[in-house]
Design an enzyme around this catalytic site. Structure first.
Site, PDB file in Angstrom:
ATOM      1  CG  ASP A 216       1.249   0.420   1.971  1.00  0.00           C
ATOM      2  OD1 ASP A 216       2.347   0.283   2.529  1.00  0.00           O
ATOM      3  OD2 ASP A 216       0.223  -0.196   2.337  1.00  0.00           O
ATOM      4  CD  GLU A 265      -3.580  14.797 -16.717  1.00  0.00           C
ATOM      5  OE1 GLU A 265      -4.100  15.574 -15.876  1.00  0.00           O
ATOM      6  OE2 GLU A 265      -4.133  13.772 -17.131  1.00  0.00           O
TER       7      GLU A 265
HETATM    8  C1  NOJ Z   1       3.678  -1.744   4.056  1.00  0.00           C
HETATM    9  C2  NOJ Z   1       3.907  -0.713   5.095  1.00  0.00           C
HETATM   10  O1  NOJ Z   1       5.219  -0.234   4.982  1.00  0.00           O
HETATM   11  C3  NOJ Z   1       3.636  -1.369   6.420  1.00  0.00           C
HETATM   12  O2  NOJ Z   1       4.023  -0.562   7.493  1.00  0.00           O
HETATM   13  C4  NOJ Z   1       2.178  -1.715   6.484  1.00  0.00           C
HETATM   14  O3  NOJ Z   1       1.920  -2.435   7.677  1.00  0.00           O
HETATM   15  C5  NOJ Z   1       1.759  -2.573   5.295  1.00  0.00           C
HETATM   16  N1  NOJ Z   1       2.292  -2.100   4.058  1.00  0.00           N
HETATM   17  C6  NOJ Z   1       0.264  -2.593   5.156  1.00  0.00           C
HETATM   18  O4  NOJ Z   1      -0.202  -1.353   4.707  1.00  0.00           O
END
Ligand code: NOJ
Length: 549
Positions: A216, A265
């Site tokens: 993310d 790994e």
């Molecule tokens: C991207 C994620 O896909 C989204 O749903 C989220 O709100 C933001 N990152 C923050 O983590």
């Protein structure tokens, strides 16, 4: 359009599973609810694994299921090694991973390293311990500007709207940085304890047997030294188009090099895929150099309008950008953050990815089916978002009082309408929440959801579900699909894309009107009706056909 080879393709050297994998995104809240509390859960996902095996995908990516106060639907993690009780237990996660593997499916979990929840132990202690403490150094705490520190430390804005800083209520009055909601404080990745902790979290899940991670905000971990002002620039407009001091900083790459060493790994080609919003395909390619992550989402492709020139350009750019780094291109049309593509394509193009209008639904579905066959014909790895195989539209008329997207509640947020693509999916024609679970669903489902259910579409050869099943079956058996690094463009009428790959041709009519074209061979699959007439055929508007040569 003139014939043109996108890039000179080296011999097909690929061997690893992920280089042409089709990866299905499960949004656990909205997939299947086993315990009847209205919220999807891991047991629900486990019970539906045979459906995913039969659909023909290679891997399942699960959006976050970790312990979380759910301020941003689980992208605010309080404990990275625990499952939120609403989704189940670690035992359930273990059973899910084992069952998936037994069915030949791989499991990719979401990793959220840019920020934690404000309920994470570290952050709670940081608040208590006050300025200058060891725990505050793991986040970005700063004194405010102005005479009494009443102004935020810099001019950055949250992606969800409003300032990217919140002032603590303690006597010190320091501010902390959150690029997203105030409940999502950003980690300070310059601090060695943060890097150590995430290496340990990676190992925890790798030891659990997961096959990879979706990372993310992979572009956000490192901030420019001194957290400089952006000087009044329109940040939301520039996001993804320009280099900002909080995104796509070169320092992130060292982090991914250390993660790649850990992934390597473990046996079995474990992977990581970057959610990296960068200004260009070339910048995205930096995240997937051979010693970094394996894939990066192709948001340029997701954002492309239903237009032949625009799509051809983004396909060419994407393939060309990946070639020097040797990573597979990826393709995606929908996810949990954007309006479903059946609704995007139902509206006039150029409206962006957050829509509140249903548009012409029949047109949207027709284009969505054609778009999927185009996507699945391209070399590389493709991502499918749960429910798109049913042709689901976005739910554009959710009443304000049921909305949960945190950005909806923050003025001028970028993505306030993400709930529309997160409505629980329909499995059965009737029954409680159309088979999602026995206790209703956390977002209301539209009245016509039953008609779009798996039960309604299964066995109907004209259905979107059967189109996806057929497409994925062909992709598994036909070597020309998915693999390789190039497409060979063929001559085609205005508004039509035609390309060849390895004994296979794909023709896509992106205009509203039928065109006549020479027959390419035998029809393998089509998203609409194709009428053959001797050596020619009629390709209807908004339709894709796959041919064997
Ligand atoms: C991207 C994620 O896909 C989204 O749903 C989220 O709100 C933001 N990152 C923050 O983590």
């Amino acid at each position: 359009m003139t014939p043109h080879l996108t890039a000179s393709a080296p011999a097909d050297t690929h061997t690893a599973w992920w280089q042409d994998a089709v990866i299905y995104q499960v949004y656990p809240r909205s997939f299947a609810d086993a315990d009847g509390d209205g919220m999807g859960d891991l047991e629900g996902v486990r019970s539906r694994l045979p459906y995913l095996r039969d659909l023909g995908v290679d891997a399942v990516w699960l959006s976050p299921f970790y312990a979380s106060p759910q301020a941003d639907a689980g992208y605010d993690v309080a404990d990275y090694r625990a499952i939120d009780p609403m989704f189940g237990t670690l035992h359930d996660a273990d059973a899910l991973i084992r069952d998936a593997h037994a069915l030949g499916l791989r499991i990719i979990v979401d990793l959220v390293p840019n920020h934690s929840s404000d309920q994470h132990e570290w952050f709670k202690r940081a608040l208590k311990e006050g300025p200058g403490s060891a725990l505050r150094a793991r986040y970005h705490f700063r004194p405010g500007r102005g005479e009494n520190g009443e102004l935020p430390p810099n001019d950055w804005e949250s992606i969800f709207g409003g300032p990217a800083w919140t002032r603590t209520s303690g006597p010190d009055g320091e501010w902390y940085l959150h690029l997203f909601a105030p409940e999502q404080p950003d980690f300070n990745w310059e601090h060695p304890a943060v890097a150590d902790e995430f290496r340990s979290i990676l190992r925890f899940w790798l030891d659990m047997g997961v096959d990879g991670f979706r990372v993310d905000v992979a572009h956000g971990l490192v901030k420019a030294a001194g957290l400089p002002d952006i000087g009044g620039a329109d940040q939301l407009k520039l996001l993804g188009n320009d280099v900002m001091p909080f995104f796509d900083q070169d320092g992130v790459h060292e982090i991914y090099r250390s993660w790649r060493r850990i992934l390597a790994e473990y046996p079995g080609e474990r992977i990581a895929v970057a959610e990296a919003w960068t200004p260009s395909a070339d910048r995205t390619a930096l995240y997937v150099r051979p010693d970094e992550l394996h894939q990066a989402f192709n948001f340029q492709y997701l954002g492309a309008p239903w237009d032949a020139e625009a799509l051809r350009e983004v396909i060419d750019d994407s393939l060309a950008a990946m070639l020097p780094v040797g990573a597979p291109a990826t393709w995606v049309l929908s996810n949990h953050d954007v309006t479903r593509h059946a609704t995007r394509f139902a509206n006039p193009s150029g409206l962006g990815t957050q829509l509140r209008t249903p548009g012409d639904r029949a047109l949207g579905l027709r284009r969505a089916r054609a778009a999927t066959l185009l996507m699945l014909a391209l070399p590389g790895s493709a991502y499918i978002y749960q429910g798109e195989e049913l042709g689901l539209p976005d739910v554009t008329d959710l009443p304000d009082e049921v909305r949960q997207d945190p950005s909806f509640f923050r003025a001028e947020g970028q993505d306030g309408f993400r709930d529309g693509c997160r409505v629980p999916i329909p499995w059965t024609v009737d029954g409680s929440s159309y088979g999602f679970g026995s206790g209703g669903s956390w977002l209301p489902q539209p009245a016509d959801w039953g008609k779009l259910s798996v039960e309604a579409q299964e066995g109907d050869s004209s259905s979107t579900l059967e189109l996806y099943r057929s497409a994925l079956a062909v992709r598994r058996t036909h070597p020309g699909l998915g693999r390789g690094t190039a497409v060979q463009w063929l001559e085609a009428p205005e508004g039509v894309l035609a390309f060849a790959r390895d004994g296979f041709v794909c023709t896509v009519n992106l205009t509203a009107d039928a065109v006549r074209m020479p027959v390419r061979g035998d029809v393998l699959l089509a998203s609409g009706e194709v009428v053959r007439d001797g050596s020619e055929f009629e390709l209807p508007g908004d339709t894709t056909v796959w041919w064997t040569m």
